[in-house]
Scaffold this active site. Structure first.
Site, short mmCIF file in Angstrom:
data_model
loop_
_atom_site.label_atom_id
_atom_site.label_comp_id
_atom_site.label_asym_id
_atom_site.label_seq_id
_atom_site.Cartn_x
_atom_site.Cartn_y
_atom_site.Cartn_z
N CYS A 48 11.66 10.74 -0.24
CA CYS A 48 10.36 10.25 -0.99
C CYS A 48 10.34 9.85 -2.36
O CYS A 48 10.79 10.88 -2.85
CB CYS A 48 9.26 11.21 -0.50
N TRP A 89 7.10 15.40 8.47
CA TRP A 89 8.21 16.02 7.73
C TRP A 89 8.38 17.36 8.61
O TRP A 89 7.62 18.03 8.62
CB TRP A 89 7.81 16.25 6.13
N THR A 128 1.59 15.00 3.36
CA THR A 128 2.39 14.16 2.55
C THR A 128 3.53 15.37 1.55
O THR A 128 2.76 16.29 1.36
CB THR A 128 1.78 13.30 1.65
N VAL A 129 4.33 14.95 1.30
CA VAL A 129 5.18 15.49 0.26
C VAL A 129 4.90 14.61 -1.05
O VAL A 129 4.67 13.35 -0.87
CB VAL A 129 6.60 15.71 0.46
N GLU A 144 -0.33 15.30 -5.50
CA GLU A 144 -0.31 13.88 -6.27
C GLU A 144 0.92 13.98 -7.23
O GLU A 144 0.63 14.65 -8.27
CB GLU A 144 -1.63 13.75 -6.79
N TYR A 192 6.08 -0.76 -0.45
CA TYR A 192 5.39 -0.31 0.85
C TYR A 192 4.42 -1.38 1.21
O TYR A 192 4.17 -1.72 2.34
CB TYR A 192 4.69 0.99 0.66
N1 LIG Z 1 0.31 9.65 -3.86
C1 LIG Z 1 1.21 10.32 -3.34
C2 LIG Z 1 1.80 9.65 -2.28
C3 LIG Z 1 2.80 10.61 -1.45
C4 LIG Z 1 3.22 10.25 -0.14
O1 LIG Z 1 2.90 9.07 0.46
N2 LIG Z 1 4.27 10.46 0.33
C5 LIG Z 1 5.01 9.93 1.75
C6 LIG Z 1 6.29 10.27 1.72
S1 LIG Z 1 7.25 8.95 0.32
C7 LIG Z 1 4.60 11.06 2.80
O2 LIG Z 1 4.96 12.03 2.66
N3 LIG Z 1 4.09 10.45 3.90
C8 LIG Z 1 3.87 11.39 4.92
C9 LIG Z 1 2.90 10.43 6.01
O3 LIG Z 1 2.62 9.25 5.76
O4 LIG Z 1 2.46 10.99 7.00
C10 LIG Z 1 1.98 10.93 -4.50
O5 LIG Z 1 2.48 10.24 -5.61
O6 LIG Z 1 2.36 12.09 -4.56
#
Ligand SMILES: N[C@@H](CCC(=O)N[C@@H](CS)C(=O)NCC(=O)O)C(=O)O
Length: 328
Positions: A48, A89, A128-129, A144, A192
């Site tokens: 990520c 994840w 999310t991570v 964030e 993206y």
């Molecule tokens: N705005 C967040 C975005 C984080 C994000 O979108 N992480 C993605 C991985 S690149 C994620 O964990 N996605 C899991 C999902 O969409 O279920 C940040 O910058 O921390």
């Protein structure tokens, strides 16, 4: 409510939702989350770009000894197969061996979803991570990346081994903000917007904006070593995390195929320059990066084949030393 980013495409256009946990670690007296060693934990995936930014800050500031890190497996898995079909994840399990991936020995969670459910009952958003976890209260402080990096930069200086490192220097603040104002939408999130588009028009709009912005970076980097000036800043870390994934993943997986980064002399040398900063290069695990993207989005790559690529050597010499500090 969207459960993963793949569900945030509406009318063909990808629209990322804002992160939901936005508490702040602060040195202010009486703060709910004061900076303390061994109190906070960072959950990331090496794949990520947003999570990897946070890891880069942790390393550049010298916070390894004070803030633990747990790394997920690269490929998404079924988080609760008996309940729903969510994929996300996952942590390493006993008997598994994926170099770089870890078990969650802190909370014994099987997935990042488990952490969100421990921290917050009734949460229905994305899992999310990065996740910045408070060990003391078993809560998510913040998810964030742009805020986690700020906290690591500013709030842990009594604990950090490199408090002198300032990636948001006051004299470059306006320049950093100005760069971020166009690189986020067109480049970091732009890839993206190309990859998750499900209609031609929004894909092409995102594609054109992306390559206009890369040309703009190329032009800026022909005149100065870093994107916001002649000092390494947060704006570089952000940009790097997209550039390092670009040729190996985004060109193919997200159809950003007008040019490779290695065809831009300044951007390519800049990517190598940043990769060779130890705290930045250490965040790059190309196996995790490639196996995540190509393996976790079956609607884009149904068979999960991982393209072989060119195995670019980012540790090869670069020409960025031509910008002396004096020209800053
Ligand atoms: N705005 C967040 C975005 C984080 C994000 O979108 N992480 C993605 C991985 S690149 C994620 O964990 N996605 C899991 C999902 O969409 O279920 C940040 O910058 O921390």
């Amino acid at each position: 409510m969207s459960r993963t980013s793949l569900h945030e495409t509406h009318d063909g256009e990808f629209k990322r939702k804002e992160s939901e946990f936005r508490h702040f670690i602060s040195r202010e007296p009486g703060a709910e989350f004061p900076p303390e060693a061994d109190r906070y934990h960072l959950y990331i995936s090496y794949a990520c770009p947003w999570a990897s930014r946070c890891l880069a800050f942790l390393k550049l500031k010298g916070l390894d000894h004070a803030i633990g890190v747990t790394v997920t497996k690269p490929k998404w898995g079924e988080t609760k197969p008996s309940v729903d079909d969510h994929h996300g994840w996952m942590f390493l399990e006993d008997g598994e061996d994926v170099p770089g991936a870890m078990k969650d020995s802190l909370n014994n969670a099987k997935s990042i979803r488990d952490l969100y459910e421990i921290a917050s009952t009734g949460y229905t958003g994305k899992y999310t991570v990065p996740v910045l976890w408070d060990i003391k209260t078993m809560r998510i402080v913040n998810n964030e990346s742009s805020e986690i990096t700020k906290m690591f930069n500013d709030e842990f200086n009594d604990i950090a081994k490199h408090p002198e490192v300032d990636l948001f220097p006051e004299h470059l603040k306006a320049s950093i903000d100005s760069v971020n104002s166009w690189t986020y939408n067109a480049i970091n999130n732009g890839v993206y917007r190309c990859g998750f588009a499900t209609k031609q028009k929004p894909y092409e709009e995102a594609f054109n904006q992306l390559f206009e912005a890369l040309d703009r970076c190329e032009e800026i980097l022909s005149k100065q070593r870093y994107i916001a000036g002649n000092e390494l800043t947060e704006a570089d870390i952000r940009l790097f995390m997209t550039l390092i994934r670009f040729d190996e993943v985004y060109v193919v997986h997200f159809k950003t195929n007008k040019k490779f980064i290695r065809e831009y002399p300044n951007l390519f040398n800049y990517t190598k320059d940043l990769f060779q900063v130890p705290g930045i290069g250490a965040t790059v695990n190309m196996y995790h990066i490639k196996h995540h993207y190509y393996g976790s989005h079956p609607s884009i790559n149904p068979f999960g084949i991982v393209p072989v690529g060119q195995k670019i050597d980012y540790s090869a010499p670069h020409d960025r030393d031509r910008f002396s500090k004096e020209s800053a």
